[in-house]
Design a protein around this motif. Structure first.
Motif, PDB file in Angstrom:
ATOM      1  N   VAL A 197      -0.674  -7.393  -6.932  1.00  0.00           N
ATOM      2  CA  VAL A 197      -1.773  -7.055  -7.836  1.00  0.00           C
ATOM      3  C   VAL A 197      -1.301  -7.056  -9.281  1.00  0.00           C
ATOM      4  N   GLY A 210      -8.926  -8.523 -10.117  1.00  0.00           N
ATOM      5  CA  GLY A 210      -9.335  -7.374 -10.921  1.00  0.00           C
ATOM      6  C   GLY A 210     -10.185  -6.372 -10.167  1.00  0.00           C
ATOM      7  N   SER A 219      -7.319  -2.397  -7.197  1.00  0.00           N
ATOM      8  CA  SER A 219      -6.388  -1.685  -8.066  1.00  0.00           C
ATOM      9  C   SER A 219      -4.980  -1.757  -7.492  1.00  0.00           C
ATOM     10  N   VAL A 220      -4.016  -1.233  -8.259  1.00  0.00           N
ATOM     11  CA  VAL A 220      -2.636  -1.204  -7.776  1.00  0.00           C
ATOM     12  C   VAL A 220      -2.540  -0.363  -6.507  1.00  0.00           C
ATOM     13  N   ASP A 253      -6.464  10.589  -7.174  1.00  0.00           N
ATOM     14  CA  ASP A 253      -5.325  10.449  -6.269  1.00  0.00           C
ATOM     15  C   ASP A 253      -5.114  11.721  -5.454  1.00  0.00           C
ATOM     16  N   SER A 256       0.786   4.437  -1.948  1.00  0.00           N
ATOM     17  CA  SER A 256      -0.096   3.746  -2.883  1.00  0.00           C
ATOM     18  C   SER A 256      -0.354   4.571  -4.135  1.00  0.00           C
ATOM     19  N   SER A 257      -0.206   5.882  -4.062  1.00  0.00           N
ATOM     20  CA  SER A 257      -0.434   6.744  -5.222  1.00  0.00           C
ATOM     21  C   SER A 257       0.847   7.115  -5.955  1.00  0.00           C
TER      22      SER A 257
END
Length: 350
Positions: free
Chosen positions: A124, A132, A135-136, A211, A270-271
């Motif tokens: 990403v 876009g 998200s990351v 998050d 992921s966070s």
């Protein structure tokens, strides 16, 4: 009648002791969060923290300036809470996997979930995958899920035994680590590479309330599922054959618990990025406090991991202030000696 009373008394004592341990753990966690928020370059006291929290909950009006209010509510509080959630989640995953795999050295990353999440995030950031829309954090989660799916496929093809799951996880870990390195080295500029590498080492600097709530919700669901399978986890400690003889559906239970731990790890990675050794070391510390029974072990493990990560993150953001040390670096510096101790204690007698 007397025998029943004698049996009930120890049971009541054990229940009271369990409640006291949990209450003490919660108290230590709350105090740790409150104190950690006050530590930093901005001079903020415990009363200021309570004033800000109470004001945002509608219980009063904060007496701090908007800047100091933002430091507490938008920066330090969500970051500290996310650290607690990540520590609790990774520690619980480690405890479950060590029992499920009957391996004291197992941790959440043995399934290659962390490497898959890293690859997804890099795709990403560096290649703009997702156009876009993703998200990351979303890319990291999708990468983690893909990695776990590959592990399940490989282990099924290879026979489905627990040692095959571990070997499949190692293979997936190496594959996705290689993909991550290849993308970063060939397609990223120097600044992007530095940012990606910092995230890969574990970072809570970008923590937001979204998050916190997402990870907390996933942790709550995972903890409920794992507690519901606590007796099955106790049975797995004696081996799969023993668990099956006790009425445990071995294949179904194993799949459910592996999926739950993988998805929880994916959400946390992921966070916060890849944070190692928490799931390896903290379950052993929790067993020393709570014993092997998973009804007691899992809540104590979660509290122990939460307190540990709160102070690790506090150390990471203050020890070289204003420069920040990746959280994964600090956990590794603490975890490696503990890992050696675990290896020493589990060595085979000569």
């Amino acid at each position: 009648m007397t025998g029943a009373r004698l049996t009930a008394v120890p049971t009541a004592v054990r229940g009271l002791r369990r409640v006291l341990v949990w209450a003490a753990g919660l108290a230590v966690l709350c105090v740790s969060v409150a104190v950690a928020i006050t530590i930093g370059s901005a001079d903020i006291g415990g009363g200021d923290v309570w004033s800000v929290v109470a004001a945002h909950l509608g219980w009063g009006q904060a007496e701090l300036t908007p800047i100091r209010d933002g430091i507490v509510w938008n920066l330090r509080l969500p970051r500290t809470l996310l650290a607690a959630v990540c520590g609790a989640g990774l520690a619980v995953c480690g405890a479950v996997m060590q029992s499920l795999l009957r391996n004291p050295l197992a941790d959440p990353f043995v399934l290659g979930v962390s490497s898959g999440a890293s690859t997804g995030a890099v795709l990403v950031v560096v290649l703009g995958a997702g156009g876009g829309v993703v998200s990351v954090a979303g890319g990291a989660f999708l990468g983690a899920v893909c990695s776990f799916a590959l592990v399940l496929l490989l282990s099924h093809v290879l026979g489905g035994a627990m040692d095959r799951v571990v070997l499949s996880g190692v293979a997936a870990m190496q594959l996705f680590s290689a993909l991550t390195s290849f993308v970063v080295m060939t397609a990223a500029d120097a600044e992007t590479t530095r940012g990606v590498l910092f995230w890969l080492l574990g970072s809570l600097s970008g923590a937001e309330w979204t998050d916190v709530w997402v990870c907390l919700a996933v942790l709550a669901v995972a903890l409920v599922v794992c507690l519901g399978q606590a007796r099955a986890l106790d049975a797995f400690a004696f081996g799969q054959d023993a668990a099956a003889s006790l009425g445990v559906s071995v294949a179904r239970t194993r799949l459910v618990l592996l999926c739950v731990t993988a998805l929880l790890t994916a959400a946390l990675v992921s966070s916060a990025g890849a944070i190692g050794f928490v799931g390896l070391v903290l379950p052993h510390a929790a067993r020393a406090l709570a014993g092997p029974g998973h009804v007691r072990l899992l809540p104590v493990t979660a509290l122990t991991g939460a307190v540990f990560m709160v102070w690790v993150d506090t150390l990471a953001r203050t020890v070289l202030d204003p420069q920040e040390v990746p959280v994964g670096v600090v956990t590794s510096l603490i975890g490696v000696p503990a890992f050696v101790l675990v290896l020493y204690r589990t060595r085979s007698p000569r």
